[in-house]
Motif scaffolding. Structure first.
Motif, short mmCIF file in Angstrom:
data_model
loop_
_atom_site.label_atom_id
_atom_site.label_comp_id
_atom_site.label_asym_id
_atom_site.label_seq_id
_atom_site.Cartn_x
_atom_site.Cartn_y
_atom_site.Cartn_z
N LEU A 20 0.84 -1.19 0.00
CA LEU A 20 0.00 0.00 0.00
C LEU A 20 0.88 1.25 0.00
O LEU A 20 1.82 1.35 0.79
CB LEU A 20 -0.91 0.01 1.22
CG LEU A 20 -1.75 -1.26 1.44
CD1 LEU A 20 -2.43 -1.23 2.80
CD2 LEU A 20 -2.78 -1.40 0.33
N LYS A 21 0.52 2.21 -0.87
CA LYS A 21 1.30 3.44 -0.96
C LYS A 21 0.38 4.60 -1.33
O LYS A 21 -0.42 4.51 -2.25
CB LYS A 21 2.40 3.30 -2.01
CG LYS A 21 3.32 4.51 -2.11
CD LYS A 21 4.42 4.27 -3.13
CE LYS A 21 5.34 5.48 -3.22
NZ LYS A 21 6.42 5.26 -4.23
N SER A 22 0.51 5.69 -0.59
CA SER A 22 -0.35 6.85 -0.81
C SER A 22 0.05 7.59 -2.08
O SER A 22 1.23 7.70 -2.42
CB SER A 22 -0.27 7.80 0.38
OG SER A 22 -0.96 8.99 0.11
N TYR A 23 -0.96 8.11 -2.79
CA TYR A 23 -0.71 8.96 -3.95
C TYR A 23 -0.48 10.42 -3.55
O TYR A 23 0.01 11.21 -4.34
CB TYR A 23 -1.90 8.90 -4.92
CG TYR A 23 -1.95 7.65 -5.75
CD1 TYR A 23 -0.83 7.16 -6.40
CD2 TYR A 23 -3.15 6.96 -5.90
CE1 TYR A 23 -0.90 6.01 -7.17
CE2 TYR A 23 -3.23 5.82 -6.67
CZ TYR A 23 -2.10 5.35 -7.31
OH TYR A 23 -2.16 4.21 -8.08
N GLY A 24 -0.89 10.78 -2.35
CA GLY A 24 -0.70 12.15 -1.89
C GLY A 24 -1.68 13.15 -2.45
O GLY A 24 -1.42 14.36 -2.44
N ASN A 25 -2.83 12.68 -2.97
CA ASN A 25 -3.80 13.60 -3.57
C ASN A 25 -4.64 14.34 -2.53
O ASN A 25 -5.20 15.40 -2.84
CB ASN A 25 -4.73 12.84 -4.51
CG ASN A 25 -4.01 12.32 -5.75
OD1 ASN A 25 -3.03 12.92 -6.19
ND2 ASN A 25 -4.48 11.22 -6.31
N TYR A 26 -4.76 13.78 -1.34
CA TYR A 26 -5.56 14.41 -0.29
C TYR A 26 -4.70 14.53 0.96
O TYR A 26 -4.20 13.53 1.47
CB TYR A 26 -6.81 13.58 0.01
CG TYR A 26 -7.76 13.50 -1.15
CD1 TYR A 26 -8.72 14.49 -1.35
CD2 TYR A 26 -7.72 12.43 -2.05
CE1 TYR A 26 -9.61 14.42 -2.41
CE2 TYR A 26 -8.60 12.35 -3.11
CZ TYR A 26 -9.54 13.35 -3.29
OH TYR A 26 -10.41 13.28 -4.35
N PRO A 27 -4.54 15.74 1.49
CA PRO A 27 -3.61 15.95 2.61
C PRO A 27 -3.86 15.04 3.81
O PRO A 27 -2.91 14.47 4.37
CB PRO A 27 -3.83 17.43 2.97
CG PRO A 27 -4.29 18.06 1.70
CD PRO A 27 -5.12 17.01 1.01
N HIS A 28 -5.11 14.89 4.23
CA HIS A 28 -5.38 14.11 5.44
C HIS A 28 -5.30 12.61 5.19
O HIS A 28 -4.93 11.85 6.09
CB HIS A 28 -6.75 14.48 6.02
CG HIS A 28 -6.79 15.83 6.64
ND1 HIS A 28 -6.90 17.00 5.91
CD2 HIS A 28 -6.69 16.22 7.94
CE1 HIS A 28 -6.90 18.03 6.70
NE2 HIS A 28 -6.77 17.60 7.95
N ALA A 29 -5.65 12.17 3.99
CA ALA A 29 -5.58 10.75 3.67
C ALA A 29 -4.18 10.33 3.24
O ALA A 29 -3.93 9.14 3.03
CB ALA A 29 -6.59 10.41 2.57
#
Length: 473
Positions: free
Chosen positions: A208-217
Motif C-alpha cells: 500500500l502506498k499513498s498517492y498524496g492527492n488528499y492531505p489528510h488521507a
C-alpha cells in the motif's frame, strides 16, 4: 413583365420578423390557459442541460419531512433549521438507535474536542457511483478537515478496482478475489463486510502506498488487517520500507490484527503466511473521522441481504461504525423502467436494508436516493423517467424502516442536473458517473447537509444547557 421573384423572400422575411417580435412578448394566458412563448429558433438556442453557464446547478432545496428527534440528553424533541441551499436530511428514525442523533452527537463531540480514544467511523455502501474514491475521497477530506482524522480507511485486499483509486496505490500477491458481482465463484456465507473475500494458502502480500492527492488521507499511523484464519497465521508489517514487525492470528471468527507506526506513514508492506480468508485493511489514525468506501460495481445493493448477519455483527464489534450510509439504485432502472419495475426493486432491496439494520443496530443509518441519471432526447439531455419514481419509493422505504433519508437527486439539482453537470465536465459520457470535479461538487453538497445536522444538534444541546442552568439559578 416586371420581375417579382423578390416577393417570396420579402414575405418570408416579414413572417420571420413577426415571429421574432412574438418571441419578445412575455407569456400570456388565454381563458386561464398559459400559452407557450413563441420560439422560432428554439432548436438553436442553448439547451439549459447542455450549455456552459457558470451556474452548475440551481439552488434546489426540496423540503423533506422533519420528524421530531429525541436526544439522549433529554426527552425534548427538536427540529433542525436547514440553511438555504442545503438539502435536508429527513430523519424517519428519530427517537430510535438508527436515527441521526447518534452521528450528530459524535460529530459534535469531535468538533468540540470532547472525544478521544477512538475515531468516528462512517461506512458507505454504494455501487460504482463512488468507485475509486472519486466522490468518497473528497467527502473524506472535507470531514477530516473539519473533524480531524487521517488515512483512507478501508482497502479491499485484492480488489481489481483498487487500481482506479485516486487516494492509494494497492498491489497484492497470492490472493484471489471472490465478489458478489461475480456469481460464478462467489459464496455469500464466506463474504466479508464489503461483499468480497480473498482466500490464501501460503504466502500472500499487500503493498500500500499513498498517492498524496488528499492531505489528510496522505498518511496514517494505524493499520487494522481483517482476516479469518485457519489455524495459526503470521502477519508481518513494514512501515515506510522499515523493518518488519510480526504478529500472529488464530481462531475461527473474523480477526483484527492491529499494527501502529510512531510516525505518520505513506507506505506499508504486509505479509501474511498461513491459510485462511483475507478481507481487507483499514489505514487510519487514532481519532477524527474514518470513512470506509464499500463500492460494488454493477450492484443494486441486494447483495447486502445475503451477507451473514453474524459476519456483519462481528465487523461492527471490531470497527464500531457510527453512521452507515446505504446508497444504491443506479443499476436498478433502465430507460424502459416504469412504476412496476421500481416497486419490484424496492421489494427486492428491502431485505438488504433490514439486514443492515439488524447488524448495525447501534449506528445511525442513512438511506440515500439514487442521483440523477441522464438520457439523450435528440439534442437534449433529460432525466431518465424512472429516476423520480425510484427516489420517491426510496423515501417511502426509509420511512417504513425508520431510518434517515437523503435525497441526493434533489441535492445535486433535481431534473436535468446530470446533463448540466455533463456539460461542465463533471459527469462522464454515460451521463451518470461523476468525474473528479463532479465528485467534489456532489460530495460537498452531502458534507454541508451532515454539518448542518451536527450544528442543529449542537444548538439544541446548548439551548437545553442554558435552560437547565437558568432554572437552577
Amino acid at each position: 413583365m416586371r420581375n417579382q421573384s423578390d416577393k417570396p423572400l420579402i414575405t418570408v422575411g416579414l413572417v420571420v420578423l413577426f415571429l421574432l417580435l412574438l418571441h419578445l412578448m412575455p407569456p400570456v394566458s388565454i381563458c386561464g390557459v398559459k400559452m407557450r412563448r413563441v420560439s422560432l429558433l428554439s432548436d438553436l438556442w442553448p439547451n439549459p442541460a447542455l450549455d456552459g453557464t457558470p451556474t452548475v446547478v440551481p439552488c434546489v432545496k426540496v423540503p423533506a419531512p422533519q420528524p421530531s428527534i429525541t436526544t439522549k440528553a433529554d426527552t425534548t424533541s427538536y427540529r433542525i433549521t436547514w440553511p438555504n441551499c442545503v438539502q435536508p436530511i429527513a430523519d424517519y428514525g428519530a427517537g430510535t438507535p438508527n436515527g441521526m442523533t447518534h452521528i450528530y452527537e459524535m460529530l459534535d463531540k469531535l468538533f468540540r474536542h470532547q472525544l478521544s480514544g477512538r475515531p468516528v467511523r462512517i461506512a458507505l455502501f454504494s455501487d460504482s457511483y463512488t468507485e475509486g474514491d472519486i466522490l468518497a475521497g473528497h467527502l473524506r477530506e472535507l470531514l477530516q478537515q473539519r473533524y480531524g482524522g487521517q488515512g483512507v480507511g478501508w482497502v479491499d485486499a485484492a480488489n481489481d478496482v483498487n487500481q482506479f483509486r485516486l487516494t492509494l496505490e494497492c498491489r497484492s500477491h497470492g490472493l484471489t478475489e471472490h465478489a458478489a458481482n461475480n456469481k460464478n465463484d462467489y459464496v455469500a456465507r464466506y463474504a466479508g463486510l464489503s461483499g468480497r473475500y480473498y482466500p490464501f494458502n501460503g504466502l500472500a502480500t499487500l503493498n500500500l502506498k499513498s498517492y498524496g492527492n488528499y492531505p489528510h488521507a496522505n498518511s496514517w499511523t494505524v493499520c487494522r488487517l481483517y482476516l479469518c484464519p485457519k489455524g495459526r497465521v503470521s502477519v508481518a508489517a513494514a512501515w515506510n520500507g522499515g523493518p518488519q514487525h510480526t504478529q500472529t492470528a488464530s481462531g475461527t471468527q473474523v480477526a483484527e490484527v492491529t499494527t501502529t507506526s510512531p510516525q505518520p506513514a505513506q507506505s506499508l508492506y504486509i505479509t501474511v503466511n498461513g491459510a485462511g480468508t483475507a478481507f481487507g485493511a483499514s489505514l487510519e489514525g487514532n481519532g477524527g473521522i474514518v470513512l470506509d468506501n464499500f463500492s460494488m460495481r454493477s450492484s443494486s445493493g441486494t447483495h447486502l441481504a445475503a451477507i451473514p448477519e453474524k459476519t456483519l455483527r462481528q465487523f461492527q464489534r471490531l470497527r464500531h461504525y457510527d453512521l452507515v450510509v446505504v446508497a444504491f439504485g443506479g443499476n436498478a432502472i433502465s430507460p424502459d423502467s416504469g412504476e412496476e419495475d421500481v416497486e419490484w426493486y424496492i421489494k427486492a432491496f428491502r431485505p438488504a436494508l433490514h439486514n443492515v439494520q439488524r447488524a448495525f443496530s447501534d449506528a445511525s443509518i442513512l438511506l440515500t436516493s439514487m442521483p440523477d441519471r441522464g438520457v439523450r432526447q435528440g439534442s437534449r439531455i433529460t432525466t431518465l423517467p424512472a429516476v423520480p419514481l425510484l427516489v420517491s419509493a426510496q423515501a417511502r422505504l426509509a420511512a417504513e424502516c425508520k431510518v434517515a433519508f437523503y435525497d441526493l437527486f434533489a441535492a445535486m439539482g433535481g431534473e436535468g442536473s446530470a446533463g448540466r453537470l455533463f456539460n461542465q465536465k463533471m459527469v462522464g459520457a454515460d451521463l451518470f458517473h461523476p468525474l473528479p470535479r463532479g465528485g467534489n461538487y456532489i460530495a460537498t453538497r452531502f458534507y454541508r447537509s451532515l454539518v448542518a445536522g451536527q450544528e442543529g444538534y449542537s444548538h439544541h444541546i446548548q439551548a437545553q444547557t442554558t435552560k437547565t442552568h437558568g432554572n437552577a439559578q
